[in-house]
Design an enzyme around this catalytic site. Structure first.
Site, mmCIF file in Angstrom:
data_model
loop_
_atom_site.group_PDB
_atom_site.id
_atom_site.type_symbol
_atom_site.label_atom_id
_atom_site.label_comp_id
_atom_site.label_asym_id
_atom_site.label_seq_id
_atom_site.Cartn_x
_atom_site.Cartn_y
_atom_site.Cartn_z
ATOM 1 N N CYS A 42 41.589 47.971 13.717
ATOM 2 C CA CYS A 42 40.926 47.617 12.463
ATOM 3 C C CYS A 42 40.299 48.871 11.849
ATOM 4 C CB CYS A 42 39.844 46.567 12.725
ATOM 5 S SG CYS A 42 39.016 46.024 11.193
ATOM 6 N N ASP A 44 37.481 49.105 10.605
ATOM 7 C CA ASP A 44 36.022 49.055 10.785
ATOM 8 C C ASP A 44 35.475 50.370 11.365
ATOM 9 O OD1 ASP A 44 33.369 48.426 11.964
ATOM 10 O OD2 ASP A 44 33.861 46.387 11.352
ATOM 11 N N ARG A 46 32.983 50.985 12.996
ATOM 12 C CA ARG A 46 32.325 50.892 14.298
ATOM 13 C C ARG A 46 33.295 50.834 15.471
ATOM 14 N NH1 ARG A 46 29.249 45.600 12.566
ATOM 15 N NH2 ARG A 46 31.348 45.327 11.725
ATOM 16 N N HIS A 98 38.436 43.226 17.107
ATOM 17 C CA HIS A 98 37.043 43.343 17.549
ATOM 18 C C HIS A 98 36.237 42.124 17.123
ATOM 19 C CE1 HIS A 98 35.322 44.414 13.561
ATOM 20 N NE2 HIS A 98 36.568 44.772 13.339
ATOM 21 N N CYS A 101 34.751 40.667 13.253
ATOM 22 C CA CYS A 101 35.596 41.381 12.279
ATOM 23 C C CYS A 101 35.377 40.825 10.859
ATOM 24 C CB CYS A 101 37.063 41.256 12.669
ATOM 25 S SG CYS A 101 38.176 42.170 11.571
HETATM 26 CO CO CO Z 1 37.555 44.366 11.593
#
Ligand code: CO
Length: 210
Positions: A42, A44, A46, A98, A101
């Site tokens: 992803c 993301d 993090r 994750h 999400c």
């Molecule tokens: Co995500």
């Protein structure tokens, strides 16, 4: 401007640290890449692919998009996949989702996100396929995390359904395909699904030579 200066200063410090450990570090790294893993994760911020598994530059070939999707009309993903499997000859493909999400969460709503709706539509289709499992959860966070897992099963399935992977399985008995979830709350990875090379494929999606 100040933000940009900060990034460049960090880069200088990082490069200097690498060189202090090995004076030929970048010279050697620049020669070639032989990563054993393709990471589909992803976007993301993090969930930084290399960092969470302690991988050094050169160890991971990476593709990231919103909610780690493997969409069969996505030329970007398909190009990365083909290059990784046919030219880099990766041994493992990891699809990593994750908990919490944002993309998955958005797909469970009716909010109009504009262009993003088109991408989230793929997730809504996964939700439709696994609605019973998702709806069995009682609160929204658990529903999101259940859909994250169901999505990993579907996206690993989408990797396996490509002619790229099917051909590599027949000719080279690789790659293994894994679906992992990264638990944001603990920093730990968990296996959701592992598929060995040569595993049975739904005949509907199996490609055969003419
Ligand atoms: Co995500």
């Amino acid at each position: 401007m100040e933000d940009q200066i900060k990034l460049f200063l960090s880069n200088r410090a990082w490069a200097a640290e690498k060189l202090s450990e090995d004076a030929n570090y970048f010279e050697n790294l620049a020669k070639d890449q032989r990563p054993e893993y393709l990471w589909i994760g992803c976007s993301d911020s993090r969930v930084p692919a290399n960092e969470i598994i302690g991988a050094e530059p050169g160890e991971l070939f990476v593709h990231r998009n919103v909610a780690n999707m493997v969409v069969h009309t996505d030329l970007n993903l398909l190009s990365v996949l083909q290059y990784a499997v046919e030219f880099l000859e990766v041994k493992h493909i990891i699809v990593c989702g994750h908990t919490g999400c944002g993309g998955v969460k958005a797909s469970l709503t009716n909010t109009d996100y504009g262009l993003l709706n088109k991408w989230l539509r793929n997730l809504k289709d996964v939700y439709r396929l696994h609605k019973d499992e998702v709806e069995a959860e009682t609160n929204i966070d658990d529903k999101v995390n259940k859909l994250v897992e169901m999505n990993l099963i579907e996206q690993v399935g989408n990797v396996v359904k490509t002619s790229i992977v099917q051909k590599a399985w027949k000719q080279h008995k690789r790659p293994h395909v894994h679906g992992w979830v990264y638990e944001m709350e603990t920093g730990l990875l968990k296996t959701v699904i592992d598929v060995e090379p040569g595993a049975a494929i739904d005949p509907m999606y199996e490609f055969r030579e003419l």
